[in-house]
Motif scaffolding. Sequence first.
Motif, PDB file in Angstrom:
ATOM      1  N   GLU A 143       3.152 -11.116   1.067  1.00  0.00           N
ATOM      2  CA  GLU A 143       2.616 -11.408  -0.629  1.00  0.00           C
ATOM      3  C   GLU A 143       1.153  -9.990  -0.312  1.00  0.00           C
ATOM      4  O   GLU A 143       0.547 -10.268   0.441  1.00  0.00           O
ATOM      5  CB  GLU A 143       2.383 -11.994  -0.712  1.00  0.00           C
ATOM      6  CG  GLU A 143       1.735 -13.796   0.095  1.00  0.00           C
ATOM      7  CD  GLU A 143       2.069 -14.983  -0.025  1.00  0.00           C
ATOM      8  OE1 GLU A 143       2.332 -15.478  -0.831  1.00  0.00           O
ATOM      9  OE2 GLU A 143       0.435 -15.626  -0.704  1.00  0.00           O
ATOM     10  N   PHE A 163       2.215 -11.882  -5.378  1.00  0.00           N
ATOM     11  CA  PHE A 163       3.322 -11.020  -5.535  1.00  0.00           C
ATOM     12  C   PHE A 163       3.393 -11.048  -4.466  1.00  0.00           C
ATOM     13  O   PHE A 163       3.387 -10.873  -3.980  1.00  0.00           O
ATOM     14  CB  PHE A 163       3.291  -9.249  -6.945  1.00  0.00           C
ATOM     15  CG  PHE A 163       2.549  -9.509  -7.857  1.00  0.00           C
ATOM     16  CD1 PHE A 163       3.147  -9.167  -8.853  1.00  0.00           C
ATOM     17  CD2 PHE A 163       0.540  -9.563  -7.571  1.00  0.00           C
ATOM     18  CE1 PHE A 163       2.457  -8.738 -10.118  1.00  0.00           C
ATOM     19  CE2 PHE A 163       0.531  -8.865  -8.837  1.00  0.00           C
ATOM     20  CZ  PHE A 163       1.468  -9.125  -9.907  1.00  0.00           C
ATOM     21  N   ALA A 164       5.359 -11.143  -4.353  1.00  0.00           N
ATOM     22  CA  ALA A 164       6.374 -11.722  -3.769  1.00  0.00           C
ATOM     23  C   ALA A 164       6.284  -9.809  -3.366  1.00  0.00           C
ATOM     24  O   ALA A 164       6.802  -8.939  -4.186  1.00  0.00           O
ATOM     25  CB  ALA A 164       7.550 -11.734  -3.472  1.00  0.00           C
ATOM     26  N   THR A 165       5.784  -8.786  -1.952  1.00  0.00           N
ATOM     27  CA  THR A 165       5.116  -7.381  -1.888  1.00  0.00           C
ATOM     28  C   THR A 165       7.017  -6.771  -1.950  1.00  0.00           C
ATOM     29  O   THR A 165       6.652  -6.180  -2.524  1.00  0.00           O
ATOM     30  CB  THR A 165       4.906  -7.032  -0.824  1.00  0.00           C
ATOM     31  OG1 THR A 165       3.941  -7.092  -0.578  1.00  0.00           O
ATOM     32  CG2 THR A 165       4.672  -5.762  -0.642  1.00  0.00           C
ATOM     33  N   ALA A 166       7.733  -7.688  -1.318  1.00  0.00           N
ATOM     34  CA  ALA A 166       9.007  -6.809  -0.931  1.00  0.00           C
ATOM     35  C   ALA A 166       9.904  -7.224  -2.554  1.00  0.00           C
ATOM     36  O   ALA A 166      10.646  -6.488  -2.900  1.00  0.00           O
ATOM     37  CB  ALA A 166      10.061  -7.711  -0.604  1.00  0.00           C
ATOM     38  N   GLU A 167      10.106  -8.096  -3.216  1.00  0.00           N
ATOM     39  CA  GLU A 167      10.530  -7.614  -4.778  1.00  0.00           C
ATOM     40  C   GLU A 167       9.613  -6.741  -5.978  1.00  0.00           C
ATOM     41  O   GLU A 167      10.732  -6.394  -6.701  1.00  0.00           O
ATOM     42  CB  GLU A 167      10.105  -9.270  -5.136  1.00  0.00           C
ATOM     43  CG  GLU A 167      10.696 -10.299  -4.751  1.00  0.00           C
ATOM     44  CD  GLU A 167      11.060 -12.211  -5.118  1.00  0.00           C
ATOM     45  OE1 GLU A 167      10.424 -11.628  -6.275  1.00  0.00           O
ATOM     46  OE2 GLU A 167      11.221 -12.596  -4.341  1.00  0.00           O
ATOM     47  N   VAL A 168       8.430  -6.711  -5.793  1.00  0.00           N
ATOM     48  CA  VAL A 168       7.864  -6.093  -6.570  1.00  0.00           C
ATOM     49  C   VAL A 168       7.168  -4.849  -6.459  1.00  0.00           C
ATOM     50  O   VAL A 168       6.813  -3.440  -7.303  1.00  0.00           O
ATOM     51  CB  VAL A 168       6.874  -6.701  -7.375  1.00  0.00           C
ATOM     52  CG1 VAL A 168       7.247  -8.242  -7.904  1.00  0.00           C
ATOM     53  CG2 VAL A 168       5.047  -6.908  -6.419  1.00  0.00           C
ATOM     54  N   GLU A 228       9.576   0.364  -1.464  1.00  0.00           N
ATOM     55  CA  GLU A 228       9.530  -0.148   0.845  1.00  0.00           C
ATOM     56  C   GLU A 228       8.942   1.386   0.835  1.00  0.00           C
ATOM     57  O   GLU A 228       7.739   0.846   1.430  1.00  0.00           O
ATOM     58  CB  GLU A 228      11.020   0.695   1.320  1.00  0.00           C
ATOM     59  CG  GLU A 228      11.101   0.602   2.738  1.00  0.00           C
ATOM     60  CD  GLU A 228      12.145   0.493   3.349  1.00  0.00           C
ATOM     61  OE1 GLU A 228      11.570   0.497   4.567  1.00  0.00           O
ATOM     62  OE2 GLU A 228      13.057   0.385   2.573  1.00  0.00           O
ATOM     63  N   ARG A 245       5.140   0.400   0.366  1.00  0.00           N
ATOM     64  CA  ARG A 245       4.434  -0.813   1.255  1.00  0.00           C
ATOM     65  C   ARG A 245       3.206  -0.201   1.688  1.00  0.00           C
ATOM     66  O   ARG A 245       1.913  -1.630   1.619  1.00  0.00           O
ATOM     67  CB  ARG A 245       5.440  -1.428   1.749  1.00  0.00           C
ATOM     68  CG  ARG A 245       6.379  -2.134   0.524  1.00  0.00           C
ATOM     69  CD  ARG A 245       7.808  -2.692   0.855  1.00  0.00           C
ATOM     70  NE  ARG A 245       8.404  -3.541   0.061  1.00  0.00           N
ATOM     71  CZ  ARG A 245       9.684  -3.174  -0.184  1.00  0.00           C
ATOM     72  NH1 ARG A 245       9.973  -3.576   1.605  1.00  0.00           N
ATOM     73  NH2 ARG A 245      10.555  -3.617  -0.657  1.00  0.00           N
ATOM     74  N   SER A 257      12.127  -4.886 -17.963  1.00  0.00           N
ATOM     75  CA  SER A 257      11.834  -4.765 -16.567  1.00  0.00           C
ATOM     76  C   SER A 257      10.522  -4.868 -15.434  1.00  0.00           C
ATOM     77  O   SER A 257       9.841  -4.858 -16.374  1.00  0.00           O
ATOM     78  CB  SER A 257      12.852  -3.147 -15.678  1.00  0.00           C
ATOM     79  OG  SER A 257      11.875  -2.038 -15.876  1.00  0.00           O
ATOM     80  N   SER A 258      10.702  -4.748 -14.601  1.00  0.00           N
ATOM     81  CA  SER A 258       9.085  -4.733 -13.934  1.00  0.00           C
ATOM     82  C   SER A 258       8.796  -3.044 -13.257  1.00  0.00           C
ATOM     83  O   SER A 258       9.570  -3.806 -12.055  1.00  0.00           O
ATOM     84  CB  SER A 258       8.586  -5.715 -13.358  1.00  0.00           C
ATOM     85  OG  SER A 258       7.610  -6.224 -13.123  1.00  0.00           O
TER      86      SER A 258
END
Length: 115
Positions: free
Chosen positions: A20, A43-48, A51, A54, A72-73
């Motif tokens: 996060e 924020f949850a890195t993997a969700e927003v 790849e 990152r 959408s985001s």
Amino acid sequence: MSDAVLQRWRGFVTSVGEGEFSAVLIDATPDSDRTGSRDVATFATAEVVAEEEREFVVEGAGFTWTIPADGSSVVKFDPPGVWTAADLKLAGQLAEDWFFAVAEPTTDLPSTSWD
């Protein structure tokens, strides 16, 4: 697909943890009464974050978070080392805000203008 934007923020990463990151968000929504207001979020890195972006999630990194009309985001990180004129102006304003928030009261404060 519509290019209409429901909400847009300019963000700056303040801390990175396991999976996060936290950021200061400045509302950048066109024609909004909240434009310029500041918030913080985690924020949850993997969700927003895609790849391939990152590696850009580091303290101080800038990004844009957009909510288009479809709901959408979309989070897009700036490539490392890219500072726009608007980013530099905002950084100056934030530094000044922090300075005056922690400065000892005195009549000898510096006068600055970021306009």
